[in-house]
Design a protein around this motif. Sequence first.
Motif, PDB file in Angstrom:
ATOM      1  N   SER A 110       0.761  -1.254  -0.156  1.00 65.80           N
ATOM      2  CA  SER A 110       0.084   0.077  -0.021  1.00 65.80           C
ATOM      3  C   SER A 110       0.810   1.233   0.160  1.00 65.80           C
ATOM      4  O   SER A 110       0.607   2.265  -0.664  1.00 65.80           O
ATOM      5  N   ALA A 111       1.960   1.200   0.875  1.00 62.40           N
ATOM      6  CA  ALA A 111       2.757   2.448   0.833  1.00 62.40           C
ATOM      7  C   ALA A 111       3.632   2.374  -0.612  1.00 62.40           C
ATOM      8  O   ALA A 111       3.564   3.742  -1.018  1.00 62.40           O
ATOM      9  N   SER A 112       3.662   1.601  -1.109  1.00 66.61           N
ATOM     10  CA  SER A 112       4.415   1.622  -2.461  1.00 66.61           C
ATOM     11  C   SER A 112       3.476   2.171  -3.563  1.00 66.61           C
ATOM     12  O   SER A 112       4.026   3.119  -4.519  1.00 66.61           O
ATOM     13  N   PHE A 113       2.265   1.669  -3.508  1.00 68.71           N
ATOM     14  CA  PHE A 113       1.353   2.140  -4.512  1.00 68.71           C
ATOM     15  C   PHE A 113       0.662   3.386  -4.382  1.00 68.71           C
ATOM     16  O   PHE A 113       0.457   4.089  -5.392  1.00 68.71           O
ATOM     17  N   PHE A 132       7.049   2.662 -10.257  1.00 66.13           N
ATOM     18  CA  PHE A 132       6.365   1.555 -10.459  1.00 66.13           C
ATOM     19  C   PHE A 132       7.061   0.115 -10.645  1.00 66.13           C
ATOM     20  O   PHE A 132       6.481  -0.792  -9.615  1.00 66.13           O
ATOM     21  N   ILE A 133       8.192   0.126 -11.119  1.00 64.73           N
ATOM     22  CA  ILE A 133       9.019  -1.137 -11.126  1.00 64.73           C
ATOM     23  C   ILE A 133       9.627  -1.354  -9.573  1.00 64.73           C
ATOM     24  O   ILE A 133       9.417  -2.600  -9.289  1.00 64.73           O
ATOM     25  N   ILE A 134       9.906  -0.439  -8.856  1.00 62.71           N
ATOM     26  CA  ILE A 134      10.251  -0.362  -7.661  1.00 62.71           C
ATOM     27  C   ILE A 134       9.100  -1.074  -6.699  1.00 62.71           C
ATOM     28  O   ILE A 134       8.897  -1.960  -5.848  1.00 62.71           O
ATOM     29  N   ALA A 135       7.957  -0.446  -6.881  1.00 69.32           N
ATOM     30  CA  ALA A 135       6.583  -0.765  -6.229  1.00 69.32           C
ATOM     31  C   ALA A 135       6.270  -2.458  -6.460  1.00 69.32           C
ATOM     32  O   ALA A 135       5.856  -3.166  -5.447  1.00 69.32           O
ATOM     33  N   VAL A 136       6.297  -2.638  -7.808  1.00 66.32           N
ATOM     34  CA  VAL A 136       5.917  -3.897  -8.019  1.00 66.32           C
ATOM     35  C   VAL A 136       7.111  -5.194  -7.289  1.00 66.32           C
ATOM     36  O   VAL A 136       6.763  -6.190  -7.162  1.00 66.32           O
ATOM     37  N   MET A 137       8.347  -4.543  -7.526  1.00 59.40           N
ATOM     38  CA  MET A 137       9.579  -5.628  -6.757  1.00 59.40           C
ATOM     39  C   MET A 137       9.150  -5.764  -5.411  1.00 59.40           C
ATOM     40  O   MET A 137       9.226  -6.885  -4.838  1.00 59.40           O
ATOM     41  N   ILE A 138       8.930  -4.534  -4.679  1.00 60.73           N
ATOM     42  CA  ILE A 138       8.440  -4.702  -3.243  1.00 60.73           C
ATOM     43  C   ILE A 138       7.228  -5.502  -2.973  1.00 60.73           C
ATOM     44  O   ILE A 138       7.146  -6.676  -2.158  1.00 60.73           O
ATOM     45  N   VAL A 147       5.357 -13.797   3.346  1.00 57.54           N
ATOM     46  CA  VAL A 147       4.902 -13.061   4.620  1.00 57.54           C
ATOM     47  C   VAL A 147       3.571 -12.495   4.448  1.00 57.54           C
ATOM     48  O   VAL A 147       2.916 -11.882   5.172  1.00 57.54           O
ATOM     49  N   HIS A 148       3.031 -12.419   3.056  1.00 55.41           N
ATOM     50  CA  HIS A 148       1.936 -11.876   2.743  1.00 55.41           C
ATOM     51  C   HIS A 148       1.125 -12.946   1.859  1.00 55.41           C
ATOM     52  O   HIS A 148       1.708 -13.630   0.952  1.00 55.41           O
ATOM     53  N   TYR A 149      -0.095 -13.130   1.736  1.00 55.00           N
ATOM     54  CA  TYR A 149      -0.781 -13.676   0.996  1.00 55.00           C
ATOM     55  C   TYR A 149      -0.995 -12.956  -0.343  1.00 55.00           C
ATOM     56  O   TYR A 149      -0.906 -11.572  -0.371  1.00 55.00           O
ATOM     57  N   LEU A 150      -1.276 -13.651  -1.520  1.00 51.86           N
ATOM     58  CA  LEU A 150      -1.674 -12.841  -2.893  1.00 51.86           C
ATOM     59  C   LEU A 150      -2.531 -11.746  -2.656  1.00 51.86           C
ATOM     60  O   LEU A 150      -2.536 -10.450  -3.113  1.00 51.86           O
ATOM     61  N   SER A 151      -3.722 -12.093  -1.993  1.00 55.25           N
ATOM     62  CA  SER A 151      -4.885 -11.089  -1.775  1.00 55.25           C
ATOM     63  C   SER A 151      -4.450  -9.967  -1.050  1.00 55.25           C
ATOM     64  O   SER A 151      -5.045  -8.676  -1.130  1.00 55.25           O
ATOM     65  N   ASP A 152      -3.421 -10.128  -0.010  1.00 56.01           N
ATOM     66  CA  ASP A 152      -3.083  -8.935   0.643  1.00 56.01           C
ATOM     67  C   ASP A 152      -2.285  -8.036  -0.024  1.00 56.01           C
ATOM     68  O   ASP A 152      -2.343  -6.817   0.108  1.00 56.01           O
ATOM     69  N   VAL A 153      -1.684  -8.497  -0.801  1.00 52.38           N
ATOM     70  CA  VAL A 153      -0.770  -7.703  -1.964  1.00 52.38           C
ATOM     71  C   VAL A 153      -1.680  -6.966  -2.960  1.00 52.38           C
ATOM     72  O   VAL A 153      -1.623  -5.680  -2.987  1.00 52.38           O
ATOM     73  N   VAL A 154      -2.563  -7.741  -3.611  1.00 50.35           N
ATOM     74  CA  VAL A 154      -3.592  -7.091  -4.586  1.00 50.35           C
ATOM     75  C   VAL A 154      -4.437  -5.885  -3.845  1.00 50.35           C
ATOM     76  O   VAL A 154      -4.532  -4.881  -4.365  1.00 50.35           O
ATOM     77  N   VAL A 155      -4.990  -6.409  -2.796  1.00 53.05           N
ATOM     78  CA  VAL A 155      -5.835  -5.385  -1.953  1.00 53.05           C
ATOM     79  C   VAL A 155      -4.829  -4.275  -1.582  1.00 53.05           C
ATOM     80  O   VAL A 155      -5.032  -2.890  -1.652  1.00 53.05           O
ATOM     81  N   GLY A 156      -3.841  -4.380  -1.199  1.00 56.57           N
ATOM     82  CA  GLY A 156      -2.776  -3.330  -0.769  1.00 56.57           C
ATOM     83  C   GLY A 156      -2.294  -2.385  -1.658  1.00 56.57           C
ATOM     84  O   GLY A 156      -2.338  -1.372  -1.542  1.00 56.57           O
ATOM     85  N   ALA A 157      -2.175  -3.047  -3.068  1.00 49.32           N
ATOM     86  CA  ALA A 157      -2.180  -2.081  -4.266  1.00 49.32           C
ATOM     87  C   ALA A 157      -3.151  -1.356  -4.597  1.00 49.32           C
ATOM     88  O   ALA A 157      -3.081  -0.062  -4.894  1.00 49.32           O
ATOM     89  N   ILE A 158      -4.522  -1.940  -4.469  1.00 50.91           N
ATOM     90  CA  ILE A 158      -5.775  -1.148  -4.656  1.00 50.91           C
ATOM     91  C   ILE A 158      -6.042   0.089  -3.719  1.00 50.91           C
ATOM     92  O   ILE A 158      -5.912   1.325  -4.019  1.00 50.91           O
TER      93      ILE A 158
END
Length: 181
Positions: A110-113, A132-138, A147-158
């Motif tokens: 969420s911080a990255s996006f 954006f590239i740095i955010a995707v890498m993080i 340390v996170h589920y895929l849905s944690d990361v998808v929702v964090g990005a949104i």
Amino acid sequence: MFHRIQQLDDKVVDNIIRFRSPIKNRIMVAASSAGNLGIIWFAICLPFLIYSPTRKTGVNIIFTLGFTQLICEFMIKRLVKRERPCNHLSDEEQLIHRPKYYSFPSGHTSASFCVVAVTLLRCRWYIVLGVFIIAVMIASSRVYLRVHYLSDVVVGAILGFLCGFASVALFNQMLQSWFGI
């Protein structure tokens, strides 16, 4: 629906081991570490803050990081209280220390996006692309390191995007009402 999401999340966590290699492990640990405490984003802010014409952008990035932290870390994460996938793994399977707090949504993501959103609205395309590239890498490192589920990361990005866009509007409104800028 939540059951299906959890099944997909579990499948990703179980299968991520197939993609690991020593070089990828080092890259992903470094990417994840760069996102710790938003260090990379504050470092990226410095040139914006130093150069007068981009100072507003630098201040807006700091503002959005705080705003996003408040929404995602202090509100949503404490309401949802989702356990991390690494809590079900042995210590030998971990490449980094287990984070202490809850999993949903991913704070690193969420911080990255939110920074991606601010740069998207305030910067030239090549800066947005780099951020954006740095955010995707993080974000991807958090799933890779389990340390996170895929849905944690998808929702964090949104949520990061939404907080970033909202912070630009709030920041512009504050500048207008407080300083007439």
